[in-house]
Write a protein that holds these residues in place. Structure first.
Motif: not given
Length: 356
Positions: A51, A88, A90, A139, A144-145, A228-231, A239, A243
């Motif tokens: 992050n 990933h 994200t 945003e 990501g991770w 959704k693909p958002y942390i 995280l 899905k």
């Protein structure tokens, strides 16, 4: 000429030791990793989030402009080499807590140091009705991770196939040091690198360093909501690893420093999660680890003040996935080519503690 079985012995196969190993490997250096998969590991508990903008005040992560591009290159290269998904990319969605916070954060995004890490796209709140975001949100991109267990397992298998990894419980009594090298379990090495995480506190060579270990706990949950693909990040992180599954964390505690998940920490996380998540969920697991943090929040890297063939690569704390690749490169350049280490991570800053 002195004969060695390997140039380097790496003690520990967390994200630190593994990153050092890959950089030595790509530099053509010989090494062997001593790892113990039966021991608890903070690298395996950690969510592996990277992050670039952290904290309540939206501060850019230390060395972000160097760390993040290098980390993406490093992990992307390992994905190709190991043939598995590790990284990933994200975005992180940060719901505003108030209109005041909204105004403050949006004003900060004009800062040229911060703006590259903030999306210019419309607010994503409407896409995630399962998130409490009454005031909208920000945003964060280039985030990501890393799937750390997958990374560590695939790396171990790669090195094991090449006789560069040995499964062993490390006992300091098995290692002897002399000016001409290191001996361990019948093999001779030129240099030893300790990358033991929390267990460095039991290492007589480096237990004088100011480690301030912190226990942390994360939860695993499932939900019927399509994630959704958002942390999501607001005091805690949520995280999405699929899905319908999330990891949630993390707590910070100092007593007791053990590896056991507790009901108290679970309740703390669930209380915060209910303020963040507008959906029912089922708690499926809880895990605890001990972060190898440091008093000044900077890693502990370098060569022992007395013994030139005894080194440490540790203290990566909560940002290990971004710090480890870049600093492993710097550390290996230091050992191989004599390049100076960043003084903010070099253990020379604490030599006075050793000699007092």
């Amino acid at each position: 000429m002195q004969q060695f079985d390997y140039e380097f012995l790496i003690i520990g196969q967390g994200i630190g030791g593994t990153s050092v190993a890959w950089h030595l490997h790509d530099s053509g250096k010989s090494f062997q990793i001593a790892g113990d998969s039966s021991m608890p590991s903070s690298s395996r508990v950690a969510a592996g989030i990277f992050n670039p903008l952290t904290g309540k005040k939206l501060v850019k992560t230390w060395l972000a402009d160097d760390l993040f591009p290098y980390a993406r290159t490093f992990y992307g290269g390992l994905e190709q080499r190991l043939g598995c998904k590790l990284m990933h990319l994200t975005p992180i969605y940060r719901p505003f807590r108030s209109i005041e916070e909204q105004n403050t954060y949006l004003a900060q995004t004009a800062d040229p140091g911060i703006s590259p890490y903030v999306a210019s796209s419309p607010d994503r709140a409407s896409e995630m009705p399962y998130v409490h975001a009454d005031f909208g949100g920000l945003e964060v991109v280039q985030a990501g991770w890393i799937d750390l267990p997958a990374l560590l397992d695939a790396s171990r298998a790669y090195f094991q196939e090449r006789n560069l990894y040995v499964e062993a419980t490390f006992d300091p009594a098995d290692l002897s040091r002399a000016d001409e090298g290191i001996e361990w379990r019948g093999k001779r090495f030129k240099t030893v690198i300790f990358s033991q995480g929390f267990f460095a506190l039991q290492n007589d060579w480096f237990n004088w360093l100011p480690f301030t270990p912190v226990k942390g706990q994360i939860l695993e949950i499932t939900t019927d909501v399509s994630l959704k693909p958002y942390i999501i990040n607001q005091g805690i992180f949520a995280l999405p690893v699929s899905k319908n599954r999330m990891k949630v964390g993390a707590t910070y505690s100092w007593n007791p420093l053990d590896w056991e998940a507790t009901e108290e920490a679970t309740e703390e996380l669930e209380l915060k999660l209910r303020g963040l998540l507008n959906a029912d969920y089922t708690l499926t697991a809880a895990h605890a680890g001990i972060r190898p943090s440091v008093r000044d929040r900077r890693p502990l890297i370098g060569i022992h003040p007395e013994f030139a063939n005894v080194c440490i690569f540790n203290g990566l704390g909560t940002k290990g996935v971004t710090l480890a690749p870049f600093l492993a490169k710097e550390f290996c350049n230091h050992l191989i080519y004599g390049k100076e280490l960043n003084p903010l991570v070099n253990i020379k800053r604490y030599f006075s503690l050793y000699f007092r």
